[in-house]
Design an enzyme around this catalytic site. Structure first.
Site, short mmCIF file in Angstrom:
data_model
loop_
_atom_site.label_atom_id
_atom_site.label_comp_id
_atom_site.label_asym_id
_atom_site.label_seq_id
_atom_site.Cartn_x
_atom_site.Cartn_y
_atom_site.Cartn_z
N ARG A 240 28.73 35.95 102.54
CA ARG A 240 28.33 35.31 103.62
C ARG A 240 27.92 36.36 104.88
NH1 ARG A 240 27.91 31.47 100.99
NH2 ARG A 240 29.02 29.34 101.43
N GLU A 269 21.45 32.81 109.69
CA GLU A 269 20.51 32.43 108.61
C GLU A 269 19.95 31.10 109.14
OE1 GLU A 269 21.47 31.28 104.11
OE2 GLU A 269 22.43 33.16 104.70
N HIS A 287 18.95 34.04 100.35
CA HIS A 287 19.92 33.36 99.62
C HIS A 287 19.67 32.70 98.33
CE1 HIS A 287 23.91 31.52 101.39
NE2 HIS A 287 23.98 31.65 100.07
#
Length: 321
Positions: A240, A269, A287
């Protein structure tokens, strides 16, 4: 019974599983963008189940907007930091995630970033595509030999971290790891040495992050930790984004505190710190660690199976909290 709400359309196989539930379905109509907050609050009203992604913040407001019929929030991800589990529990709502099915795909990308950063593969690709004049030479894009005794530090030896350890062992790397499983027989089989974070940072040639995002791990890797790494070391993050202080990372790279990074996730993000965008010593992915076709299908199917079980009055397969 209310409808099932999906914040994004899943794979074809998972959507077939959704249709087999035999309940009304509402799907956010943009496959590429998450729903705006106001749209999310409107579309969940009266829902019995939600299938959400990490892009949706599922808090008390969303739970209350759904109403008293809501039975489950099935988060289609391993991490569930986007869901207020305590708020859900207080309302009698089950929260589930999708562990296990994406371990290998994520480990593939994590180790791919280890190789891409250590051997400067993306940087070399950009160089060739630029049309620059070049000829083979003994110093051209020299990088780190991972299979020549390089040390990999795995921060958080869970399921994904163990899959990375298996790959690193096949490359002959020395492996250090944090976490309770670092002393397990399975870890020993891959040659893993248990280490605390300070030792891991000091001795590793590549540090790869595989811990969950919690209040304790937010900015786990900041300026102090980056300074503790070797100046030749590389940082990889497929966990993360907020585990890394991105501003501190950009500064460390600019000052040569560490040699490079490979990132699949970001602190804010999809925004990436501007100090990282123009750097040849950073590999940036959008991602995609779990983006194997079979893996994404399995994630969606597991989320749907959790919904099916809870709506049928059965225990969910993968509850959290």
């Amino acid at each position: 019974m209310g409808h099932l709400y999906l914040s994004r359309e899943l794979t074809d196989g998972a959507m077939a599983a959704v249709r087999s539930l035999g309940v009304p379905v509402v799907v956010h109509d943009d496959p590429d963008r998450p729903p705006a907050r106001e749209q999310l609050l409107a579309d969940v009203r009266g829902a019995s189940a939600l299938i959400t992604l990490l892009t949706e913040r599922v808090d008390g407001e969303v739970l209350d907007a759904a109403g008293s019929d809501l039975r489950i929030v099935a988060n289609c991800a391993v991490g569930y930091d986007n869901v207020d589990v305590a708020a859900a529990r207080a309302r009698g709502v089950v929260v589930t995630n999708t562990p296990g099915v994406l371990d290998e795909a994520t480990a593939d990308v994590a180790f791919g970033l280890v190789l891409a950063t250590s051997r400067r593969l993306v940087e070399a690709d950009r160089f060739v595509r630029s049309g620059a004049d070049w000829i083979w030479g003994p110093r051209l894009f020299v990088g780190l030999d991972v299979s020549a005794g390089a040390t990999l530090g795995i921060v958080g030896l869970g399921r994904i971290g163990m899959a990375v350890a298996r790959r690193a062992a096949a490359f002959g790397m020395r492996i250090l790891a944090t976490g309770s499983r670092a002393t397990s027989d399975e870890a020993a089989g891959y040659g893993v040495e248990a280490a605390d974070l300070d030792r891991l940072l000091a001795e590793s040639d590549v540090v790869t992050l595989h811990c969950p995002l919690t209040p304790e791990t937010r900015h786990l890797i900041g300026a102090e930790q980056l300074a503790a790494m070797k100046p030749t070391a590389l940082l990889v993050n497929t966990a993360r984004g907020p585990i890394v202080d991105e501003a501190a990372l950009a500064d460390a790279l600019a000052r040569g505190v560490i040699a490079g990074a490979g990132l699949d996730v970001y602190e804010d993000e999809p925004r990436v710190h501007p100090g990282l965008l123009g750097r040849d010593d950073v590999v940036l992915l959008p991602h995609i660690a779990s983006a194997g076709e079979a893996t994404r299908d399995a994630m969606g199917r597991l989320a749907v199976e959790n919904v099916r079980a809870v709506l049928a009055g059965e225990p969910p397969r993968t509850p959290v909290g």
